[in-house]
Design a protein around this motif. Structure first.
Motif, mmCIF file in Angstrom:
data_model
loop_
_atom_site.group_PDB
_atom_site.id
_atom_site.type_symbol
_atom_site.label_atom_id
_atom_site.label_comp_id
_atom_site.label_asym_id
_atom_site.label_seq_id
_atom_site.Cartn_x
_atom_site.Cartn_y
_atom_site.Cartn_z
ATOM 1 N N UNK A 22 0.840 -1.208 0.000
ATOM 2 C CA UNK A 22 0.000 0.000 0.000
ATOM 3 C C UNK A 22 0.874 1.257 0.000
ATOM 4 N N UNK A 23 1.974 1.226 0.757
ATOM 5 C CA UNK A 23 2.862 2.390 0.804
ATOM 6 C C UNK A 23 3.648 2.536 -0.497
ATOM 7 N N UNK A 24 4.041 1.396 -1.069
ATOM 8 C CA UNK A 24 4.749 1.409 -2.350
ATOM 9 C C UNK A 24 3.885 2.067 -3.427
ATOM 10 N N UNK A 25 2.616 1.665 -3.477
ATOM 11 C CA UNK A 25 1.716 2.212 -4.495
ATOM 12 C C UNK A 25 1.522 3.714 -4.286
ATOM 13 N N UNK A 26 1.283 4.097 -3.050
ATOM 14 C CA UNK A 26 0.943 5.494 -2.764
ATOM 15 C C UNK A 26 2.163 6.413 -2.818
ATOM 16 N N UNK A 27 3.285 5.941 -2.276
ATOM 17 C CA UNK A 27 4.432 6.834 -2.088
ATOM 18 C C UNK A 27 5.497 6.687 -3.175
ATOM 19 N N UNK A 28 5.721 5.471 -3.632
ATOM 20 C CA UNK A 28 6.741 5.286 -4.670
ATOM 21 C C UNK A 28 6.164 5.509 -6.066
ATOM 22 N N UNK A 29 4.906 5.116 -6.252
ATOM 23 C CA UNK A 29 4.307 5.250 -7.591
ATOM 24 C C UNK A 29 3.282 6.384 -7.672
ATOM 25 N N UNK A 30 3.034 7.067 -6.567
ATOM 26 C CA UNK A 30 2.045 8.160 -6.521
ATOM 27 C C UNK A 30 0.646 7.716 -6.947
ATOM 28 N N UNK A 31 0.339 6.456 -6.734
ATOM 29 C CA UNK A 31 -1.023 5.982 -7.037
ATOM 30 C C UNK A 31 -1.823 6.031 -5.737
ATOM 31 N N UNK A 32 -2.388 7.222 -5.469
ATOM 32 C CA UNK A 32 -3.006 7.432 -4.158
ATOM 33 C C UNK A 32 -4.488 7.065 -4.135
#
Lengths: 289, 165
Positions: free
Chosen positions: B36-46
């Protein structure tokens, strides 16, 4: 929420995984689906320095029927793998149904049966039905492998006989002649709730007569509990409503529940009575459901 | 096992290849990275939300190899070589998914925080079972908690989407 730092290994075999667990000792923890381990890490109940990921080992995923051995369930099978298994639908629908009653769809896609057993939560849904069917467990470690009855694996809440370098690799439901089995979960809501009481029953019928029976209770003692007095009482008797009622009363006397946030001990005892009665009736009359 | 380098703090960073919404990403991540953090923070998929962070609420639901999972309970490293679909991946060629259309039509979400998760659970259901019963719909979204509207409009919207596809 963020996890503390740790090292991560994804071994290619069970032997390699055990070796890693042996090498790193108590600093290491095996992780399969992660639905218990990661939550415990988030709550600071666990702080492993090394995680050994075994959840994707293909050799732990199979569910198959092997004539002469029985139904083999790999420890890495997820609850949804079990729920959707054709083999289990044919042989033991009761096991598939029990898996279906665990948590919710998202969790069932992650959590594995091996992890569920290793975590040894008293209210877990898989142990009662598997114990009722005389399931055995294969445990592999660096010193070799051993096979135990699932019933003998649990030693207390969150505690099992597993050594630090040992992993459960498979479960076997032997061809044991049970004609019917079922698991009743009583929770406070239909989805995502832990069992207040879980009751599994398995019976061997010859005509109307119960030749053998298993009654296994979940969430009402530190480990899944066989109601052996009630089981013995049923043997050789003609199945029927009054008999089930009496067996239910006996089982409710045998369990040792605690009072907690979900229910009082008294209530749990009474629910054991009710669900033992219903489980026996279903296992006797409807087969493996 | 994935290749890694050791950063200046002595922490290992592992190489992962993950396909998200059809795009292949190659990243260096720490072992403690949660999906969940990878998606939101590394890929900006919030679009994927964080809420309970312990697998109860379903706000972080994504599809992992087509199956819905709680991304708060998945290590990014365990997704190496696999395929993830988030709510951002539902619309294709500037056209919303039928579920998104129906969610709007039925005013299913209110605050909207649970909607991405429910969309993913519903999407997984319809991919497997294009014509579910109401009970099957309710069961499919049982791991998604909504604290505003209740579930009636969601269930109606999903059934309508199934009927319209």
């Amino acid at each position: 929420m963020y996890l503390q730092d740790f090292e991560y290994f994804r071994p290619g075999s069970v032997e390699e995984a055990c070796q890693l667990l042996f090498t790193y000792g108590f600093k290491a923890k095996a992780i399969a689906g992660g639905t218990d381990v990661l939550i415990k890490m988030k709550k600071d109940l666990l702080a492993p320095e090394v995680l050994v990921a075994i959840g994707q080992l293909p050799q732990l995923k199979n569910i198959e029927y092997i004539p002469g051995r029985g139904v083999v369930i790999g420890a890495g099978a997820t609850h949804n793998d079990i729920q959707n298994s054709k083999v289990l639908h044919e042989k033991y629908l009761s096991v598939a149904e029990a898996a279906h009653q665990m948590a919710n769809n998202q969790v069932r896609n992650l959590g594995t049966v091996g992890g569920n057993i290793s975590n040894a939560v008293p209210s877990a849904d898989m142990p009662p039905i598997l114990i009722a069917l005389d399931t055995t467990v294969k445990i592999v470690g660096t010193k070799g492998e051993r096979t135990l009855l699932l019933e003998d694996v649990f030693t207390g809440p969150n505690q099992t006989v597993l050594e630090h370098d040992e992993l459960i690799t498979e479960f076997v439901i032997p061809d044991n002649g049970f004609t019917g089995s079922t698991y009743f979960k009583f929770g406070l809501r239909a989805s995502g709730a832990l069992a207040v009481v879980g009751v599994a029953a398995a019976v061997k019928m010859e005509g109307d007569v119960i030749k053998d029976a298993r009654i296994v209770l979940g969430a009402v003692s530190p480990v899944p509990l066989r109601a052996k007095k009630a089981e013995n009482f049923l043997k050789g008797k003609q199945a029927g409503g009054e008999l089930f009622t009496e067996a239910g009363i006996m089982a409710s006397h045998e369990c040792r529940p605690i009072s907690d946030i979900r229910a009082s001990a008294e209530y749990r005892k009474d629910m054991v009575r009710v669900f033992t009665m219903r489980a026996l009736d279903k296992a006797v009359n409807e087969g493996h459901v | 096992m994935a290749n890694f380098v050791v950063d200046t703090d002595g922490i290992k960073r592992y190489l992962v290849n993950i396909t998200v919404n059809g795009t292949k990403y190659t990243k260096m991540i720490k072992a403690n990275s949660l999906l969940v953090n990878f998606l939101r923070e590394d890929l900006d998929l919030t679009g994927t939300k964080r809420a309970c962070e312990q697998g109860d609420c379903g706000a972080c639901t994504v599809l992992l190899d087509g199956k819905p999972v709680n991304s708060c309970m998945v290590l990014t490293l365990s997704v190496d070589g696999r395929e993830v679909t988030t709510v951002e991946g539902l619309a294709a060629n500037a056209k919303l998914d039928i579920l998104q259309e129906k969610f709007m039509e039925h005013s299913a979400p209110q605050c909207g925080f649970c909607a991405p998760g429910i969309l993913m659970s519903a999407k997984a259901l319809l991919m497997k079972n294009p014509h579910p019963t109401e009970h099957e719909v309710r069961e499919a979204i049982a791991g998604n908690l909504c604290r505003c509207t209740g579930y009636v409009h969601y269930v109606e919207a999903i059934l309508d989407a199934a009927a319209s596809q």
